[in-house]
Design a protein around this motif. Structure first.
Motif, PDB file in Angstrom:
ATOM      1  N   ASN A 123      42.440  29.423  48.371  1.00 37.87           N
ATOM      2  CA  ASN A 123      43.862  29.087  48.229  1.00 37.87           C
ATOM      3  C   ASN A 123      44.154  28.307  46.947  1.00 37.87           C
ATOM      4  O   ASN A 123      44.872  27.299  46.953  1.00 37.87           O
ATOM      5  CB  ASN A 123      44.330  28.281  49.452  1.00 37.87           C
ATOM      6  N   GLY A 124      43.553  28.774  45.859  1.00 37.58           N
ATOM      7  CA  GLY A 124      43.784  28.140  44.569  1.00 37.58           C
ATOM      8  C   GLY A 124      42.868  26.979  44.256  1.00 37.58           C
ATOM      9  O   GLY A 124      42.943  26.400  43.164  1.00 37.58           O
ATOM     10  N   ASN A 125      41.993  26.615  45.195  1.00 32.95           N
ATOM     11  CA  ASN A 125      41.064  25.513  44.973  1.00 32.95           C
ATOM     12  C   ASN A 125      39.758  26.021  44.367  1.00 32.95           C
ATOM     13  O   ASN A 125      39.614  27.198  44.045  1.00 32.95           O
ATOM     14  CB  ASN A 125      40.802  24.780  46.290  1.00 32.95           C
ATOM     15  N   VAL A 126      38.782  25.139  44.250  1.00 28.54           N
ATOM     16  CA  VAL A 126      37.514  25.431  43.599  1.00 28.54           C
ATOM     17  C   VAL A 126      36.373  25.030  44.529  1.00 28.54           C
ATOM     18  O   VAL A 126      36.395  23.936  45.111  1.00 28.54           O
ATOM     19  CB  VAL A 126      37.399  24.669  42.260  1.00 28.54           C
ATOM     20  N   VAL A 142      28.263  24.199  39.007  1.00 28.15           N
ATOM     21  CA  VAL A 142      28.393  25.619  39.295  1.00 28.15           C
ATOM     22  C   VAL A 142      29.567  25.757  40.258  1.00 28.15           C
ATOM     23  O   VAL A 142      29.502  25.285  41.398  1.00 28.15           O
ATOM     24  CB  VAL A 142      27.107  26.187  39.921  1.00 28.15           C
ATOM     25  N   LEU A 143      30.649  26.363  39.809  1.00 23.61           N
ATOM     26  CA  LEU A 143      31.904  26.380  40.549  1.00 23.61           C
ATOM     27  C   LEU A 143      32.398  27.805  40.753  1.00 23.61           C
ATOM     28  O   LEU A 143      32.277  28.646  39.868  1.00 23.61           O
ATOM     29  CB  LEU A 143      32.970  25.577  39.802  1.00 23.61           C
ATOM     30  N   ARG A 144      32.990  28.036  41.918  1.00 25.29           N
ATOM     31  CA  ARG A 144      33.614  29.332  42.197  1.00 25.29           C
ATOM     32  C   ARG A 144      35.119  29.167  42.303  1.00 25.29           C
ATOM     33  O   ARG A 144      35.608  28.302  43.027  1.00 25.29           O
ATOM     34  CB  ARG A 144      33.094  29.931  43.516  1.00 25.29           C
ATOM     35  N   SER A 145      35.833  29.979  41.563  1.00 23.97           N
ATOM     36  CA  SER A 145      37.284  30.070  41.696  1.00 23.97           C
ATOM     37  C   SER A 145      37.610  31.449  42.253  1.00 23.97           C
ATOM     38  O   SER A 145      36.759  32.345  42.249  1.00 23.97           O
ATOM     39  CB  SER A 145      37.977  29.855  40.354  1.00 23.97           C
ATOM     40  N   GLU A 146      38.820  31.637  42.736  1.00 25.12           N
ATOM     41  CA  GLU A 146      39.133  32.892  43.409  1.00 25.12           C
ATOM     42  C   GLU A 146      39.399  34.041  42.457  1.00 25.12           C
ATOM     43  O   GLU A 146      39.034  35.179  42.732  1.00 25.12           O
ATOM     44  CB  GLU A 146      40.339  32.697  44.345  1.00 25.12           C
ATOM     45  N   HIS A 147      40.017  33.757  41.329  1.00 23.34           N
ATOM     46  CA  HIS A 147      40.457  34.865  40.481  1.00 23.34           C
ATOM     47  C   HIS A 147      40.053  34.715  39.022  1.00 23.34           C
ATOM     48  O   HIS A 147      39.547  35.650  38.429  1.00 23.34           O
ATOM     49  CB  HIS A 147      41.979  35.033  40.575  1.00 23.34           C
ATOM     50  N   ASN A 148      40.277  33.570  38.435  1.00 21.42           N
ATOM     51  CA  ASN A 148      40.097  33.424  37.003  1.00 21.42           C
ATOM     52  C   ASN A 148      39.158  32.275  36.667  1.00 21.42           C
ATOM     53  O   ASN A 148      38.820  31.448  37.519  1.00 21.42           O
ATOM     54  CB  ASN A 148      41.459  33.166  36.321  1.00 21.42           C
TER      55      ASN A 148
END
Length: 220
Positions: A123-126, A142-148
């Motif tokens: 939901n827009g978080n990381v 090491v981070l994951r975002s949903e789209h960009n």
């Protein structure tokens, strides 16, 4: 992760279970493990089904030598306990499965050879997959975002806003060895998992694996 799921997932690595559980902070669970055969025989469900602290499960999972494989280019994604003949794969350690999909998926993949998974909605978080420190560069997350890609010079905050980190820029290793490490980085980028140089705001702590952070503002 339930107690029975933990012991089932790592029953071939009982030395690791003992190593972790023998710590004073996990004394309660160590006492249970000492009488595990009786608990199984008597089907003491209040112990078998107890949901364990994430930190306990992570301490066990991060020591494991097991490996799994994620077929990430399909929906739902599939985790295998063997390497299938599929093009788009990411090698996963148990600790990564715990963080990204939940500990029950370790047990399920181990028992059934494969299990379907879905990344949790952000939901827009990381999502924090991991973090480490490089002597010459500083802290890397090491981070994951949903789209960009996460924007340079933005601030990330824990949900309770107790700590913040400044994202300086994406970190791309110039020379990745062995080749399997390069392949993992490439597989992660396809899934919007990237390595970022970060710095704590008024602290030196690393973000913890499994935490979800929000982008609160840009510093540009």
């Amino acid at each position: 992760m339930k107690f029975w799921e933990l012991t089932s997932s790592f029953r071939e690595e009982r030395d690791i279970l003992w190593q972790v559980l023998m710590q004073d902070k996990w004394e309660k669970y160590c006492d249970h493990f000492k009488r595990w055969d009786d608990i199984i025989q008597n089907q003491e469900r209040h112990i078998l089904d107890e949901v364990l602290p994430f930190d306990l499960c992570y301490e066990v999972a991060v020591k494991s030598k097991k490996e799994y494989w994620l077929s990430f280019n399909e929906s739902p994604q599939i985790i295998y306990n063997f390497r299938p003949d599929i093009e788009y794969l990411e090698r996963l350690l148990p600790s990564e499965i715990l963080i990204r999909f939940g500990g029950e998926k370790i047990e399920d993949a181990r028992e059934r050879s494969m299990t379907e998974v879905q990344p949790r909605p952000l939901n827009g978080n990381v999502e924090v997959i991991g973090s480490y420190v490089l002597t010459a560069l500083g802290m890397v997350a090491v981070l994951r975002s949903e789209h960009n890609k996460i924007p340079d010079n933005c601030l990330l905050s824990l949900s309770n806003e107790m700590k913040r980190w400044l994202v300086k820029e994406e970190f791309t290793p110039l020379n990745v060895d062995p080749y399997s490490a390069y392949k993992k980085l490439e597989a992660q980028r396809v899934q919007n998992i990237r390595h970022y140089l970060i710095v704590g705001v008024d602290h030196f702590d690393k973000p913890k694996p499994g935490e979800v952070m929000k982008i609160i503002e840009s510093s540009n």
